[in-house]
Design an enzyme around this catalytic site. Structure first.
Site, PDB file in Angstrom:
ATOM      1  CD  GLN A  82     -17.481   2.719 -42.512  1.00 43.66           C
ATOM      2  OE1 GLN A  82     -16.728   2.387 -41.602  1.00 43.66           O
ATOM      3  NE2 GLN A  82     -17.261   3.803 -43.252  1.00 43.66           N
ATOM      4  CG  HIS A 146     -13.950   4.418 -38.617  1.00 45.69           C
ATOM      5  ND1 HIS A 146     -13.297   5.575 -38.294  1.00 45.69           N
ATOM      6  CD2 HIS A 146     -14.244   4.513 -39.942  1.00 45.69           C
ATOM      7  CE1 HIS A 146     -13.188   6.348 -39.372  1.00 45.69           C
ATOM      8  NE2 HIS A 146     -13.773   5.704 -40.387  1.00 45.69           N
ATOM      9  CD  GLU A 238      -0.490   4.926 -39.738  1.00 42.92           C
ATOM     10  OE1 GLU A 238      -0.341   6.140 -39.495  1.00 42.92           O
ATOM     11  OE2 GLU A 238      -0.503   4.052 -38.845  1.00 42.92           O
ATOM     12  CE1 TYR A 248       2.675   0.103 -34.220  1.00 42.87           C
ATOM     13  CE2 TYR A 248       1.401  -0.419 -32.255  1.00 42.87           C
ATOM     14  CZ  TYR A 248       2.449  -0.702 -33.117  1.00 42.87           C
ATOM     15  OH  TYR A 248       3.287  -1.771 -32.859  1.00 42.87           O
ATOM     16  CE1 TYR A 259     -11.518  10.463 -46.172  1.00 45.16           C
ATOM     17  CE2 TYR A 259     -12.687  10.535 -44.075  1.00 45.16           C
ATOM     18  CZ  TYR A 259     -11.987   9.829 -45.038  1.00 45.16           C
ATOM     19  OH  TYR A 259     -11.738   8.493 -44.859  1.00 45.16           O
TER      20      TYR A 259
END
Length: 365
Positions: A82, A146, A238, A248, A259
């Site tokens: 990614q 990520h 979120e 958070y 998953y």
């Protein structure tokens, strides 16, 4: 500013235009660039041009007529999983400094990590000059997931940079690491003295907030407050209003599950950890985000626009104090895998579609 708005209204002949229906009536969606490969970030230039990043490591400059050219002089980009060339940010003083900021995945000893670089865009828009490393996360990792990576200029000129947990869930609660956080740094890479974790034993001083999974959307509201969206796992995407020093919750609390269906952490709440102001279940895989000024659509003033990578839509959300509700989903062929979404200086809404390999401009009518 008048010159910039005029330039934005005088683009060369668009490639195509289609109508989409919204709760406020029809809008026109005009294709402004095609043939894009994994577009990731979009930023506007005061001359009326714009910049687009492609994840493979290409930065494209478009002039006010829509003519494009690749920009040379970029830092070394690791297009891995990614990761790759990710966000682009043009600061408010660009007309004086010509400085552009890029976030990207960079190779490090033993892995890859999210980094931030800056360079001066040449007058002809063909190269970055004096490119310098501003920040790199520590430590890197071998995973390809990520990276987070949105860049936002704060009202005081400091920079916010979002960092994902890099697929290592517990690291988002480790103050000794940059994973799973929002950072705040000065433009030269130094740490603002009033950052909340400065002086905290063992903590990275760049940290602004912690406990995030993978924040891929970030923007300021009209009051200069930072908002982000972040990917959950299955469920639990979120929207958070980010305050300094707060936690958070990821991966201790979440409104989603892994998953595999396995429970995440300890549940949906815990003392000392913040609740999201909104979450999606099922997940939409949120990415770019804008909070709209109301310039062309007064009825949308203050609304959040969030791109979806999963369902091919733009989610419009309304705010009333701390209450956020999803008002509608704007959908069409053009909204296939929306990676970034921005308000242009003229009030039009632009977005990048990975699925269509294109940049679009949304206007009334």
């Amino acid at each position: 500013m008048r010159a910039a708005l005029l330039a934005l209204s005088l683009f060369a002949m668009p490639l195509s235009a289609q109508a989409l229906e919204t709760a406020s009536g029809p809008v026109t969606v005009t294709e402004m660039a095609d043939g894009l490969v994994e577009p990731w970030g979009l930023a506007f230039l005061p001359s009326g041009g714009w910049l687009i990043t492609e994840r493979d490591g290409t930065l494209l400059h478009f002039d006010a007529d829509g003519n494009r050219n690749p920009v040379s002089g970029l830092p070394g980009v690791a297009a891995n999983g990614q990761g790759g060339l990710l966000d682009v940010m043009v600061p408010r003083d660009f007309a004086e400094t010509r400085e552009v900021f890029l976030s990207y995945a960079a190779r490090q000893n033993g892995g890859v990590g999210t980094s931030l670089a800056a360079g001066r865009l040449s007058e002809d828009g063909t190269r970055l000059e004096g490119t310098r490393l501003v920040f790199t996360m520590s430590p890197g990792s071998t995973g390809g997931r990520h990276f987070g990576s949105r860049i936002v200029e704060a009202p005081d000129g400091t920079l916010f940079l979002t960092i994902g947990d890099r697929g290592d869930d517990p690291s988002a609660q480790d103050l000794a690491r940059h994973n799973g956080s929002v950072l705040r740094i000065n433009r030269d890479g130094t740490v603002p003295a009033d950052n909340p974790f400065v002086g905290v034993d063992g903590a990275r001083p760049e940290l602004w907030s912690v406990g995030h999974r993978n924040p891929q959307g970030a923007t300021l509201d009209a009051d200069g407050q930072l908002w982000i969206n972040e990917h959950g796992a299955r469920g639990g995407d979120e929207i958070n209003r980010v305050e300094p020093g707060l936690n958070y919750g990821w991966p201790v609390i979440s409104y989603g599950v892994q998953y595999s269906g396995r429970k995440i952490g300890e549940g949906t709440e815990k003392e000392g950890m913040e609740q999201p102001l909104f979450y999606w279940d099922p997940s939409i895989a949120p990415s770019g985000m804008a909070i709209y000024s109301g310039r062309l659509w007064p009825e949308w003033e203050g609304d959040l626009f969030v791109g979806s990578l999963k369902f091919g839509l733009i989610s419009r959300l309304e705010r009333s104090g701390d209450r956020i509700t999803e008002a509608e989903r704007i959908e069409g062929i053009e909204t296939e895998r929306v990676r970034d979404i921005r308000e242009a200086p003229d009030g039009s809404i632009w977005f990048l579609s990975v699925g269509q390999g294109a940049a679009y401009r949304m206007t009334p009518g």
